[in-house]
Write an enzyme that holds these catalytic residues in place. Structure first.
Site, mmCIF file in Angstrom:
data_model
loop_
_atom_site.group_PDB
_atom_site.id
_atom_site.type_symbol
_atom_site.label_atom_id
_atom_site.label_comp_id
_atom_site.label_asym_id
_atom_site.label_seq_id
_atom_site.Cartn_x
_atom_site.Cartn_y
_atom_site.Cartn_z
ATOM 1 N N PHE A 149 -19.458 -4.987 -3.218
ATOM 2 C CA PHE A 149 -20.594 -5.667 -2.567
ATOM 3 C C PHE A 149 -21.892 -5.407 -3.349
ATOM 4 C CE2 PHE A 149 -18.782 -5.899 2.083
ATOM 5 C CZ PHE A 149 -17.770 -6.740 1.619
ATOM 6 N N ASN A 190 -13.075 7.147 3.358
ATOM 7 C CA ASN A 190 -13.799 6.292 2.387
ATOM 8 C C ASN A 190 -15.096 6.944 1.892
ATOM 9 O OD1 ASN A 190 -12.129 4.540 4.206
ATOM 10 N ND2 ASN A 190 -12.722 3.019 2.676
ATOM 11 N N GLN A 206 -12.899 -5.655 10.635
ATOM 12 C CA GLN A 206 -12.247 -4.360 10.422
ATOM 13 C C GLN A 206 -13.322 -3.300 10.142
ATOM 14 O OE1 GLN A 206 -12.356 -6.847 8.212
ATOM 15 N NE2 GLN A 206 -11.736 -6.288 6.146
ATOM 16 N N THR A 207 -13.040 -2.065 10.515
ATOM 17 C CA THR A 207 -14.067 -1.023 10.365
ATOM 18 C C THR A 207 -13.652 0.029 9.338
ATOM 19 O OG1 THR A 207 -13.196 0.522 12.020
ATOM 20 C CG2 THR A 207 -14.634 -1.276 12.815
ATOM 21 N N ASP A 243 -3.838 -4.187 5.609
ATOM 22 C CA ASP A 243 -5.207 -3.655 5.574
ATOM 23 C C ASP A 243 -5.507 -3.003 6.934
ATOM 24 O OD1 ASP A 243 -7.686 -4.402 3.571
ATOM 25 O OD2 ASP A 243 -8.379 -4.003 5.606
ATOM 26 N N SER A 248 -18.602 -0.665 -3.917
ATOM 27 C CA SER A 248 -18.944 -1.043 -5.293
ATOM 28 C C SER A 248 -18.911 -2.559 -5.458
ATOM 29 C CB SER A 248 -18.026 -0.336 -6.283
ATOM 30 O OG SER A 248 -16.681 -0.432 -5.887
ATOM 31 N N TYR A 263 0.828 4.235 -2.584
ATOM 32 C CA TYR A 263 -0.281 5.182 -2.409
ATOM 33 C C TYR A 263 -0.090 6.018 -1.139
ATOM 34 C CZ TYR A 263 -5.188 6.758 -2.163
ATOM 35 O OH TYR A 263 -6.347 7.508 -2.102
ATOM 36 N N ARG A 274 0.822 -1.213 0.000
ATOM 37 C CA ARG A 274 0.000 0.000 0.000
ATOM 38 C C ARG A 274 0.858 1.267 0.000
ATOM 39 N NH1 ARG A 274 -5.511 -1.613 2.045
ATOM 40 N NH2 ARG A 274 -6.105 0.539 2.289
HETATM 41 P P1 NAD Z 1 -10.838 7.508 -9.333
HETATM 42 O O1 NAD Z 1 -9.866 6.439 -9.616
HETATM 43 O O2 NAD Z 1 -12.247 7.290 -9.743
HETATM 44 O O3 NAD Z 1 -10.361 8.897 -9.939
HETATM 45 C C1 NAD Z 1 -9.018 9.242 -10.146
HETATM 46 C C2 NAD Z 1 -8.896 9.889 -11.511
HETATM 47 O O4 NAD Z 1 -7.546 10.289 -11.741
HETATM 48 C C3 NAD Z 1 -9.280 8.949 -12.656
HETATM 49 O O5 NAD Z 1 -10.156 9.605 -13.542
HETATM 50 C C4 NAD Z 1 -7.942 8.627 -13.315
HETATM 51 O O6 NAD Z 1 -8.068 8.306 -14.684
HETATM 52 C C5 NAD Z 1 -7.170 9.902 -13.057
HETATM 53 N N1 NAD Z 1 -5.715 9.732 -13.075
HETATM 54 C C6 NAD Z 1 -4.982 8.767 -12.457
HETATM 55 N N2 NAD Z 1 -3.671 8.963 -12.700
HETATM 56 C C7 NAD Z 1 -3.570 10.084 -13.463
HETATM 57 C C8 NAD Z 1 -2.485 10.795 -14.057
HETATM 58 N N3 NAD Z 1 -1.222 10.401 -13.875
HETATM 59 N N4 NAD Z 1 -2.774 11.898 -14.791
HETATM 60 C C9 NAD Z 1 -4.040 12.307 -14.988
HETATM 61 N N5 NAD Z 1 -5.104 11.673 -14.465
HETATM 62 C C10 NAD Z 1 -4.867 10.572 -13.714
HETATM 63 O O7 NAD Z 1 -10.752 7.772 -7.764
HETATM 64 P P2 NAD Z 1 -11.601 8.762 -6.837
HETATM 65 O O8 NAD Z 1 -12.214 7.943 -5.779
HETATM 66 O O9 NAD Z 1 -12.439 9.673 -7.635
HETATM 67 O O10 NAD Z 1 -10.415 9.572 -6.140
HETATM 68 C C11 NAD Z 1 -10.099 10.909 -6.489
HETATM 69 C C12 NAD Z 1 -9.053 11.444 -5.540
HETATM 70 O O11 NAD Z 1 -9.545 11.407 -4.193
HETATM 71 C C13 NAD Z 1 -7.757 10.624 -5.551
HETATM 72 O O12 NAD Z 1 -6.668 11.506 -5.467
HETATM 73 C C14 NAD Z 1 -7.859 9.788 -4.308
HETATM 74 O O13 NAD Z 1 -6.592 9.477 -3.791
HETATM 75 C C15 NAD Z 1 -8.641 10.714 -3.368
HETATM 76 N N6 NAD Z 1 -9.337 9.944 -2.328
HETATM 77 C C16 NAD Z 1 -10.442 9.202 -2.621
HETATM 78 C C17 NAD Z 1 -11.063 8.460 -1.620
HETATM 79 C C18 NAD Z 1 -12.294 7.622 -1.876
HETATM 80 O O14 NAD Z 1 -12.787 6.981 -0.955
HETATM 81 N N7 NAD Z 1 -12.858 7.611 -3.049
HETATM 82 C C19 NAD Z 1 -10.549 8.484 -0.324
HETATM 83 C C20 NAD Z 1 -9.411 9.238 -0.072
HETATM 84 C C21 NAD Z 1 -8.819 9.985 -1.080
HETATM 85 N N1 UDP Z 2 -12.959 -5.362 1.341
HETATM 86 C C1 UDP Z 2 -13.666 -6.550 1.428
HETATM 87 N N2 UDP Z 2 -14.174 -7.082 0.279
HETATM 88 C C2 UDP Z 2 -14.039 -6.496 -0.938
HETATM 89 C C3 UDP Z 2 -13.322 -5.266 -1.019
HETATM 90 C C4 UDP Z 2 -12.790 -4.751 0.136
HETATM 91 O O1 UDP Z 2 -13.845 -7.105 2.517
HETATM 92 O O2 UDP Z 2 -14.551 -7.053 -1.918
HETATM 93 C C5 UDP Z 2 -12.429 -4.767 2.586
HETATM 94 C C6 UDP Z 2 -10.961 -4.371 2.532
HETATM 95 O O3 UDP Z 2 -10.125 -5.459 2.859
HETATM 96 C C7 UDP Z 2 -10.914 -3.262 3.556
HETATM 97 C C8 UDP Z 2 -12.284 -2.603 3.455
HETATM 98 O O4 UDP Z 2 -13.131 -3.575 2.825
HETATM 99 O O5 UDP Z 2 -10.781 -3.792 4.853
HETATM 100 C C9 UDP Z 2 -12.298 -1.318 2.617
HETATM 101 O O6 UDP Z 2 -11.652 -1.595 1.394
HETATM 102 P P1 UDP Z 2 -11.523 -0.524 0.219
HETATM 103 O O7 UDP Z 2 -10.609 -1.112 -0.768
HETATM 104 O O8 UDP Z 2 -12.880 -0.112 -0.223
HETATM 105 O O9 UDP Z 2 -10.892 0.760 0.900
HETATM 106 P P2 UDP Z 2 -9.616 0.995 1.854
HETATM 107 O O10 UDP Z 2 -9.072 -0.317 2.329
HETATM 108 O O11 UDP Z 2 -8.666 1.731 1.009
HETATM 109 O O12 UDP Z 2 -10.179 1.776 2.977
#
Ligand code: NAD
Ligand code: UDP
Ligand code: UDP
Length: 310
Positions: free
Chosen positions: A189, A172, A207-208, A272, A187, A143, A140
């Site tokens: 589930f 999240n 896990q929460t 995780d 997505s 990231y 991880r």
């Molecule tokens: P997503 O994957 O749907 O969107 C990310 C977008 O960035 C995509 O459209 C992808 O094509 C684009 N991208 C990736 N690499 C790129 C690059 N090198 N140049 C140009 N475009 C690029 O994800 P999301 O959930 O919409 O996340 C958006 C942002 O929010 C991310 O930075 C992510 O780290 C942050 N974030 C999201 C969550 C969440 O739960 N969804 C949580 C924490 C942080």
């Molecule tokens: N997870 C799961 N089943 C899945 C996808 C994810 O049990 O099909 C769990 C995963 O191991 C984590 C939590 O759900 O504990 C959230 O996962 P996600 O990838 O959505 O986000 P993140 O771990 O980055 O918070």
């Protein structure tokens, strides 16, 4: 204003672009379509104030803008682990290029950071003052450490070059426009339940996580960008109501009663996080923000979306 949204064709970015257009701004959406999709923004393309540019943020970008929302980065473990070197480059080189752009144009710039900067946290819930427990060499890390380095760059450009920054740590988030193959828990589930496939819980499901509906996030993001207190953050933006992953699976099954899916248990991925819940007192105080959409309401809208695109 002319506003740049990097990662604008992704899940969160597409909602942000839509909201900014509704507020009458000009929006430049930059995306390399690694995880994003034109489908997410197809409706926006009709708007003459919307412009789409295929571009990778690891390369320099010369445009003239007033604000930058830096969202470009794959967010789901499956996608950010697919090409981990590119993930780190996206966070780090992407941040340098966008900060360089902000420095030259004097644009205000907001970084979409993440609760992953806290790693597998020993402090619960997580306040912004907590420095986190992050493995620097795990699967991880591309990231987590990429996002941590991006935060460092934001604060150094702020101190050294007086760039007008904002940093939010997103917890999240779920909602329509999530990629159905994204591998994230909500997505996965929902798609599994709709297709009568096994619901895959990783580990024992104890896990929460704390799930925020995307509309609440967009409101928090816009308030942070435009706050008049010169409050730069970092600030947690998330919904503090915490669920176990098993509870989430049971809730989704109960909301799709026609599904014949059964829960199965698979191995827990390495590193995780055990638990995650935002302390949002700073967001409440500085931005007068808190989430309004509770899980059932948000899941209802998300299930409707996945039924529609099935
Ligand atoms: P997503 O994957 O749907 O969107 C990310 C977008 O960035 C995509 O459209 C992808 O094509 C684009 N991208 C990736 N690499 C790129 C690059 N090198 N140049 C140009 N475009 C690029 O994800 P999301 O959930 O919409 O996340 C958006 C942002 O929010 C991310 O930075 C992510 O780290 C942050 N974030 C999201 C969550 C969440 O739960 N969804 C949580 C924490 C942080
Ligand atoms: N997870 C799961 N089943 C899945 C996808 C994810 O049990 O099909 C769990 C995963 O191991 C984590 C939590 O759900 O504990 C959230 O996962 P996600 O990838 O959505 O986000 P993140 O771990 O980055 O918070
Ligand atoms: N940059 C960019 N667009 C701009 C200005 C800069 O993409 O409008 C990039 C450029 O490639 C540079 C990086 O941002 O390498 C950092 O810019 P900065 O001015 O901080 O550094 P320098 O140009 O001195 O390397």
């Amino acid at each position: 204003m002319k506003i740049l949204v990097t990662g604008g064709a992704g899940f969160i970015g597409s909602h942000l672009c839509k909201r900014l257009l509704e507020e009458n701004h000009e929006v430049l959406c930059v995306d390399n379509f690694f995880t994003g999709s034109k489908k997410n923004i197809i409706e926006l393309l009709k708007n003459p104030r919307f412009e789409l540019l295929r571009h990778d943020v690891t390369f320099p970008l010369y445009v003239e803008v007033d604000q930058i929302y830096n969202l470009a980065c794959p967010a789901s473990p499956v996608h950010y682990q697919f090409d981990p070197v590119q993930t780190t480059k996206t966070s780090v080189h992407g941040a340098i290029n966008m900060l360089g752009l902000a420095k030259r144009t004097r644009a205000k710039i907001l970084q979409a950071s993440t609760s992953e900067v806290y790693g597998d946290p020993e402090v619960h819930p997580q306040p912004e003052s907590y420095w986190g427990k992050v493995n620097p060499i795990g699967i991880r890390s591309c990231y987590d450490e990429g996002k941590r380095c991006a935060e460092t760059l934001f604060f150094d450009y702020f101190r050294q070059h007086k760039v007008n920054i904002r940093v939010i740590r997103i917890f999240n988030t779920y909602g329509p426009n999530m990629n159905p193959h994204d591998g994230r828990v909500v997505s996965n589930f929902i798609v599994q339940a709709l297709n009568n496939e096994d619901i895959t819980i990783y580990g024992d499901g104890s896990q929460t996580r704390s799930f925020q509906y995307v509309d609440d996030l967009i409101e928090g993001m816009i308030r942070m960008m435009n706050n008049q207190n010169n409050f730069v953050g970092p600030v947690n933006i998330g919904n503090p109501v915490e669920f176990t992953i098993k509870e989430l699976a049971e809730k989704i099954i109960s909301m799709i009663p026609e599904s014949t899916s059964k829960i199965i248990f698979k191995d827990l991925p390495q590193d995780d996080p055990r638990q995650r819940k935002p302390d949002i007192s700073i967001a409440k105080k500085e931005l007068d923000w808190e989430p309004n959409v509770q899980l059932e309401e948000g899941l209802t809208k998300t299930i409707e979306y996945f039924k529609k695109i099935a």
